[in-house]
Design a protein around this motif. Sequence first.
Motif, PDB file in Angstrom:
ATOM      1  N   LYS A  38     -14.797 -74.276  82.753  1.00 22.51           N
ATOM      2  CA  LYS A  38     -13.693 -73.370  82.112  1.00 22.51           C
ATOM      3  C   LYS A  38     -12.641 -73.846  81.299  1.00 22.51           C
ATOM      4  CE  LYS A  38     -15.072 -70.273  85.929  1.00 22.51           C
ATOM      5  NZ  LYS A  38     -14.704 -69.581  87.243  1.00 22.51           N
ATOM      6  N   ASN A  41      -7.001 -67.862  87.457  1.00 24.88           N
ATOM      7  CA  ASN A  41      -8.355 -67.895  86.656  1.00 24.88           C
ATOM      8  C   ASN A  41      -9.067 -69.028  86.294  1.00 24.88           C
ATOM      9  OD1 ASN A  41      -8.205 -64.852  86.549  1.00 24.88           O
ATOM     10  ND2 ASN A  41      -6.766 -64.808  84.857  1.00 24.88           N
ATOM     11  N   GLU A  75     -11.203 -62.338  72.163  1.00 25.68           N
ATOM     12  CA  GLU A  75     -12.552 -63.006  72.720  1.00 25.68           C
ATOM     13  C   GLU A  75     -12.269 -63.642  73.918  1.00 25.68           C
ATOM     14  OE1 GLU A  75     -15.789 -61.944  71.944  1.00 25.68           O
ATOM     15  OE2 GLU A  75     -14.774 -60.504  70.945  1.00 25.68           O
ATOM     16  N   LYS A 109     -11.678 -61.623  76.914  1.00 22.98           N
ATOM     17  CA  LYS A 109     -12.958 -61.159  77.260  1.00 22.98           C
ATOM     18  C   LYS A 109     -13.825 -62.334  78.080  1.00 22.98           C
ATOM     19  CE  LYS A 109     -13.369 -57.732  73.546  1.00 22.98           C
ATOM     20  NZ  LYS A 109     -14.015 -57.470  72.309  1.00 22.98           N
ATOM     21  N   ASN A 110     -13.568 -63.366  77.643  1.00 21.92           N
ATOM     22  CA  ASN A 110     -14.460 -64.605  78.162  1.00 21.92           C
ATOM     23  C   ASN A 110     -13.972 -64.659  79.643  1.00 21.92           C
ATOM     24  OD1 ASN A 110     -16.346 -66.630  77.908  1.00 21.92           O
ATOM     25  ND2 ASN A 110     -14.528 -68.047  77.833  1.00 21.92           N
ATOM     26  N   VAL A 137     -12.320 -62.727  81.728  1.00 26.37           N
ATOM     27  CA  VAL A 137     -12.923 -61.633  82.519  1.00 26.37           C
ATOM     28  C   VAL A 137     -14.257 -61.683  82.953  1.00 26.37           C
ATOM     29  CG1 VAL A 137     -12.989 -59.190  82.562  1.00 26.37           C
ATOM     30  CG2 VAL A 137     -10.970 -60.103  81.586  1.00 26.37           C
ATOM     31  N   ALA A 138     -14.842 -62.033  81.934  1.00 22.30           N
ATOM     32  CA  ALA A 138     -16.313 -62.122  82.355  1.00 22.30           C
ATOM     33  C   ALA A 138     -16.645 -63.247  83.235  1.00 22.30           C
ATOM     34  CB  ALA A 138     -17.208 -62.286  80.940  1.00 22.30           C
ATOM     35  N   GLU A 139     -15.986 -64.453  83.059  1.00 17.88           N
ATOM     36  CA  GLU A 139     -16.350 -65.612  83.836  1.00 17.88           C
ATOM     37  C   GLU A 139     -15.826 -65.496  85.209  1.00 17.88           C
ATOM     38  OE1 GLU A 139     -16.209 -69.284  80.556  1.00 17.88           O
ATOM     39  OE2 GLU A 139     -14.592 -68.898  81.774  1.00 17.88           O
ATOM     40  N   GLU A 140     -14.801 -64.945  85.471  1.00 18.55           N
ATOM     41  CA  GLU A 140     -14.129 -64.892  86.643  1.00 18.55           C
ATOM     42  C   GLU A 140     -14.766 -63.613  87.380  1.00 18.55           C
ATOM     43  OE1 GLU A 140     -12.124 -67.163  87.811  1.00 18.55           O
ATOM     44  OE2 GLU A 140     -12.526 -68.163  85.936  1.00 18.55           O
ATOM     45  N   GLY A 141     -15.270 -62.710  86.813  1.00 14.39           N
ATOM     46  CA  GLY A 141     -15.776 -61.446  87.534  1.00 14.39           C
ATOM     47  C   GLY A 141     -14.762 -61.014  88.420  1.00 14.39           C
ATOM     48  N   TYR A 197     -11.229 -62.126  89.124  1.00 10.50           N
ATOM     49  CA  TYR A 197     -10.322 -62.408  88.072  1.00 10.50           C
ATOM     50  C   TYR A 197      -8.849 -62.075  88.393  1.00 10.50           C
ATOM     51  CZ  TYR A 197      -7.846 -59.824  83.986  1.00 10.50           C
ATOM     52  OH  TYR A 197      -6.944 -59.291  83.358  1.00 10.50           O
TER      53      TYR A 197
END
Length: 107
Positions: free
Chosen positions: A3, A39, A75, A78-79, A81-85, A88
């Motif tokens: 990450k 995160n 971006e 958003k990345n 947030v998506a990676e941490e699910g 987050y």
Amino acid sequence: MKKINCWEFMKCGREPGGANVKDHGLCPAAAEVCAEGLNCGRCGGRACWAIAGTCCGKEVEGTYAKQKGNCIHCEFFKNVVAEEGEKYHTSLEIWKRLKKERGKSKE
């Protein structure tokens, strides 16, 4: 998968030892040790949207209230947030941690 932190994603050069530190200073996110691990980032590297004075592109964003509207379209944000699910850390959680950790350092 590794990450990455905001300075790696944005390639701003304002991380410790970065190419732009001499001219533009160290980014507040890269210096925010109280956000370490949030995160899965180094310092505030994956919590930059909740740290005042960070940059978006070449522009300093200022206070959190001013930058929030821009950051939710970023971006990198958003990345993260998506990676941490579900893991987050929200801005509110980040602020609470910073307040708590900064309070400890004053004791």
